[in-house]
Write a protein that holds these residues in place. Structure first.
Motif, PDB file in Angstrom:
ATOM      1  N   SER A   2     149.362   5.080  76.317  1.00 11.94           N
ATOM      2  CA  SER A   2     150.094   5.323  77.554  1.00 11.94           C
ATOM      3  C   SER A   2     151.226   6.315  77.321  1.00 11.94           C
ATOM      4  N   ALA A   3     151.723   6.889  78.436  1.00 10.50           N
ATOM      5  CA  ALA A   3     152.818   7.859  78.339  1.00 10.50           C
ATOM      6  C   ALA A   3     154.061   7.220  77.740  1.00 10.50           C
ATOM      7  N   SER A   4     154.340   5.971  78.118  1.00  9.40           N
ATOM      8  CA  SER A   4     155.541   5.313  77.591  1.00  9.40           C
ATOM      9  C   SER A   4     155.410   5.052  76.094  1.00  9.40           C
ATOM     10  N   ASN A   5     154.204   4.691  75.646  1.00  7.74           N
ATOM     11  CA  ASN A   5     153.987   4.476  74.210  1.00  7.74           C
ATOM     12  C   ASN A   5     154.082   5.791  73.438  1.00  7.74           C
ATOM     13  N   THR A   6     153.576   6.861  74.025  1.00  7.35           N
ATOM     14  CA  THR A   6     153.667   8.166  73.369  1.00  7.35           C
ATOM     15  C   THR A   6     155.126   8.594  73.253  1.00  7.35           C
ATOM     16  N   ARG A   7     155.872   8.398  74.333  1.00  2.69           N
ATOM     17  CA  ARG A   7     157.297   8.755  74.317  1.00  2.69           C
ATOM     18  C   ARG A   7     158.028   7.955  73.240  1.00  2.69           C
ATOM     19  N   ARG A   8     157.733   6.657  73.164  1.00  2.00           N
ATOM     20  CA  ARG A   8     158.378   5.813  72.157  1.00  2.00           C
ATOM     21  C   ARG A   8     158.015   6.294  70.749  1.00  2.00           C
ATOM     22  N   GLN A   9     156.756   6.697  70.552  1.00  2.00           N
ATOM     23  CA  GLN A   9     156.340   7.188  69.240  1.00  2.00           C
ATOM     24  C   GLN A   9     157.075   8.482  68.890  1.00  2.00           C
ATOM     25  N   ILE A  10     157.253   9.351  69.866  1.00  2.00           N
ATOM     26  CA  ILE A  10     157.994  10.596  69.625  1.00  2.00           C
ATOM     27  C   ILE A  10     159.419  10.282  69.187  1.00  2.00           C
TER      28      ILE A  10
END
Length: 199
Positions: A2-10
């Motif tokens: 998900s976009a939120s998971n990708t953002r958190r990973q970044i």
């Protein structure tokens, strides 16, 4: 993902790179590479490195608050809570010897750059300062609680700096023991009362 998971990973990857290599030395390309994103997909989440920095600082503040709340909940004695802070030097000794204190190094770098986010980063140190002052006040040292908090912050930052320079684990352990002795001396009466009358 998900976009939120990708953002958190970044943010997680940027946090690590800023710590290990410094904010200025860590590029968009470095972060995107370690996350495994194309530059185009990366820009969907963050347009500038300063946006990432703001997210990293916000995450560090959130994580620090959660850690302090855990110490409050799990540790009855203010003196033991203070020791939880001191013992970070032991728990994180490997990373500290390699890269320094994550809070101190970021604050120093942003101050040297006169970066717009330097005050936000310093908020991490203020968070520790205010929390430690509250613990010293709870030990009956209201009049000089803030001075004691600053002294302890200074000691811990100094230990981290020299530990990075000399890569000497025994130095860290000796200094932590010395800080423990200082704490007993400074708050001996309050510590005795604290141990006799647990919360």
């Amino acid at each position: 993902m998900s976009a939120s998971n990708t953002r958190r990973q970044i943010v997680d990857v940027a946090d690590r790179l800023f710590y290990e290599h410094g904010f200025e030395a860590s590029s968009f390309a470095d972060i995107a590479r370690d996350v495994g994103l194309s530059r185009g997909n990366f820009y969907y989440h963050f347009k500038t490195k300063d946006e990432i920095l703001a997210a990293v600082i916000a995450q560090r503040i959130s994580n620090t608050r959660a850690m302090l709340e855990t110490w409050e909940q799990d540790t009855e004695s203010p003196s033991d809570r203070i020791l939880s802070f001191v013992h970070i030097l032991i728990a994180n000794r490997t990373k500290i010897m390699a890269y320094g204190c994550p809070v101190g190094t970021l604050c120093n770098e942003l101050a040297k750059l006169d970066h717009v986010a330097k005050d936000e980063a310093a908020g991490l140190l203020t968070l520790f300062r205010n929390w430690l002052a509250g613990q010293f006040a709870a030990l009956g040292r209201d009049a000089d609680a803030d001075a004691l908090a600053l002294h302890l912050l200074m000691r811990s930052q100094g230990v981290a700096t020299l530990a990075t320079a000399f890569r000497d684990e025994q130095f860290i352990r000796r200094e932590v023991a010395d800080i423990e002795a200082w704490l007993r001396t400074e708050c001996s009466a309050a510590l005795a009362a604290d141990s006799r009358h647990p919360a």
